[in-house]
Design a protein around this motif. Structure first.
Motif, short mmCIF file in Angstrom:
data_model
loop_
_atom_site.label_atom_id
_atom_site.label_comp_id
_atom_site.label_asym_id
_atom_site.label_seq_id
_atom_site.Cartn_x
_atom_site.Cartn_y
_atom_site.Cartn_z
N ILE A 56 41.54 45.54 31.60
CA ILE A 56 41.67 44.89 32.78
C ILE A 56 43.12 43.92 32.82
O ILE A 56 43.04 43.13 32.21
N ASN A 57 43.70 44.34 33.69
CA ASN A 57 44.97 43.43 33.87
C ASN A 57 45.28 43.46 35.50
O ASN A 57 44.34 43.80 36.40
N GLN A 58 46.20 42.48 35.97
CA GLN A 58 46.40 42.39 37.22
C GLN A 58 46.60 43.71 38.18
O GLN A 58 46.10 43.94 39.41
N ASP A 59 47.18 44.47 37.56
CA ASP A 59 47.40 45.83 38.45
C ASP A 59 46.16 46.70 38.47
O ASP A 59 45.91 47.28 39.60
N VAL A 60 45.08 46.57 37.38
CA VAL A 60 43.91 47.31 37.76
C VAL A 60 43.15 46.62 38.78
O VAL A 60 42.44 47.30 39.72
N LEU A 61 43.26 45.09 38.75
CA LEU A 61 42.49 44.40 39.66
C LEU A 61 42.76 44.96 40.93
O LEU A 61 42.06 45.05 42.07
N LEU A 62 44.12 44.92 41.27
CA LEU A 62 44.64 45.09 42.64
C LEU A 62 44.36 46.57 43.10
O LEU A 62 44.25 46.90 44.16
N SER A 63 44.71 47.51 42.10
CA SER A 63 44.79 48.85 42.43
C SER A 63 43.12 49.14 42.62
O SER A 63 42.72 49.97 43.68
N ALA A 64 42.12 48.57 41.94
CA ALA A 64 40.77 48.87 42.29
C ALA A 64 40.27 48.13 43.82
O ALA A 64 39.51 48.92 44.64
N MET A 65 40.88 47.05 44.24
CA MET A 65 40.59 46.39 45.26
C MET A 65 41.10 47.33 46.55
O MET A 65 40.56 47.65 47.22
N GLY A 66 42.35 47.54 46.36
CA GLY A 66 42.93 48.66 47.11
C GLY A 66 42.36 49.74 47.35
O GLY A 66 42.01 50.09 48.52
N GLN A 67 41.98 50.57 46.36
CA GLN A 67 41.30 51.90 46.45
C GLN A 67 40.07 51.72 47.19
O GLN A 67 39.61 52.43 48.07
#
Ligand code: PFF
Length: 453
Positions: free
Chosen positions: A219-230
């Motif tokens: 889990i890092n920033q990109d994963v957080l943002l991508s999961a939220m966006g998705q």
């Protein structure tokens, strides 16, 4: 008092019709094409877990809020936001929310249509038997040769845009209901067929493990943002698509129950698609992180090997096109409805204009896979940029603003009146989420990404 009892564009014949249309909007390429490859690129289980949390904490509350706004405003998102901000004595600038939604819809559809075009071309590949017995390398080559040809991509992109605009021009209310009523169950059956195949290949548990064993170190920033966006992308939230469908919803229907049904259906289809695809990926030693090509490189292998693969494969890609179709209609409906309301254009003229603009923007995505492949900004091609900007920024931002408007700018009495929730505890829980948890959560993820926290 609500603004009006019905929209000038019409009303769904029943609550089920709305559920079907909203599910038609939500279930699309986002579930079957995008969710698996995002999960694959972002470490599997960790991504899936955050995605599910985002659906519960952001998705469901915002979906209820968006449907509520639509039903109260009864117009296109631009005019709904304008009217409601006047009625609620809120700042005029809230009208901008409708505008950013229309823009997001056009930008998303511009690339969505190109990917739907890939699916169309796979219908032909499948029906002509060229997937029979295909090897991993051949499947890869087939996909590469498709995206390398700008003319082929433009052809399919054009076909798909025309299909979409024909439905929108005729009015979305009649046709969608019938289409989705048969589409959803059929799509589900075919995904189950694929899962059965995956089980028979003996690597099913590897897929399950990949999707449900979260490796928190990933889990890092990109994963957080991508999961939220998705989560926003998959539920069609933050840009007015669900808002405009809500504007065609009858006054009696329960917003909470309908939203729950739609979110549940959408999430189930995404998870099932993942369960169908990852075992095939592992069985064939393919790469989970191959991005947008994932389903086009894996599913042909399954259809190429299973008995009756030509029929199942063709049906699957036809249904995928249908699922994309019912989503793309909702992406452009806010823009078309606005042109009709504001400029008094006929639906046909409004559809031609919106369709043409979207088609033109879509050429950027077409070329990003071939002649502009090397042109990048922030290390992203045109397609990647559009996808990042809309999914990771515009939709969550739209959702955040919707939560703030409903939670803080609207009078409580209006919100309570329109939500008409019979269970006071559930209403309070939703209100707590929409006022505090949802907006703060989205904001924290944004701040985290830009490095402030
Ligand atoms: N939810 C659709 C999908 O998962 O394919 C895509 C989409 C439709 C996104 C409508 C946003 C939207 F407003």
């Amino acid at each position: 008092m609500p603004t009006k009892n019905t929209s000038i564009h019409g009303e769904w014949s029943s609550r089920l019709a709305f559920i079907l249309a909203a599910a038609g909007s939500a279930v699309g390429l986002g579930n079957i094409w995008k969710f698996p490859y995002m999960a694959g690129e972002n470490g599997g289980g960790a991504f899936v877990l955050i995605y599910l949390a985002c659906i519960a904490v952001f998705g469901l509350p915002i979906m209820m809020a968006e449907v509520m706004l639509g039903r109260r405003g009864r117009q296109s998102p631009i005019n709904t936001m304008k009217t409601l901000s006047q009625q609620e004595s809120a700042h005029k600038a809230w009208g901008l929310l409708g505008w950013s939604g229309v823009l997001a819809g056009v930008l998303i559809l511009s690339y969505y249509s190109v990917i739907a075009g890939w699916s169309l071309s796979y219908v032909i590949e499948s029906v002509s038997g060229s997937l029979k017995g295909i090897s991993g390398t051949q499947a890869g080559e087939l996909f590469e040769s498709l995206i390398a040809s700008p003319l082929t991509l433009i052809f399919w992109h054009t076909v798909f845009m025309v299909m979409t605009m024909i439905v929108v021009a005729r009015g979305v209310i009649g046709g969608l209901e019938v289409a989705v009523r048969y589409l959803m169950p059929s799509l589900l059956i075919l995904i189950l067929v694929l899962i059965a195949y995956s089980v028979s290949q003996g690597h099913f548990m590897l897929g399950v493990e990949f999707m449900f064993t979260p490796d928190f170190s990933k889990i890092n920033q990109d994963v957080l943002l991508s999961a939220m966006g998705q989560a926003f992308f998959s539920l069609s939230l933050g840009m007015g698509a669900i808002m405009i469908y809500g504007s065609y919803l009858s006054q009696q229907a329960s917003i909470a129950k309908t939203s729950f049904a739609v979110a549940l259906m959408d999430t189930s289809v995404a998870i099932l698609a993942g369960l169908a695809i990852f075992p095939i990926v592992f069985a064939n030693h393919l790469d989970t992180g191959q991005g947008a090509a994932l389903i086009f490189n894996t599913l042909p292998l399954a259809f190429g090997q299973m008995p009756g693969g030509v029929i199942f494969g063709t049906l699957f890609f036809v249904l995928l096109v249908f699922a994309a179709w019912t989503s793309s209609i909702s992406l452009i409906e806010p823009a078309v409805a606005w042109l009709v309301e504001r400029r008094g254009l006929t639906r046909i003229k409004a559809s031609i204009i919106c369709g043409f603009v979207t088609w033109l923007v879509g050429l950027g995505t077409v070329f990003s896979f071939n002649i502009w492949e090397t042109y990048t900004m922030f290390d992203k091609t045109v397609f990647d940029l559009l996808d990042y900007l809309t999914t990771n920024i515009m939709l969550p931002l739209g959702g955040l603003l919707i939560a703030v408007f409903v939670g803080w700018s609207m009078r409580e009495s209006s919100v309570r009146d329109e939500m008409a929730m019979s269970n006071p505890v559930l209403y309070q829980a939703w209100r707590l989420l929409i006022r505090f948890v949802t907006p703060v959560g989205v904001l924290l993820i944004f701040l985290n990404v830009i490095g402030i926290i």
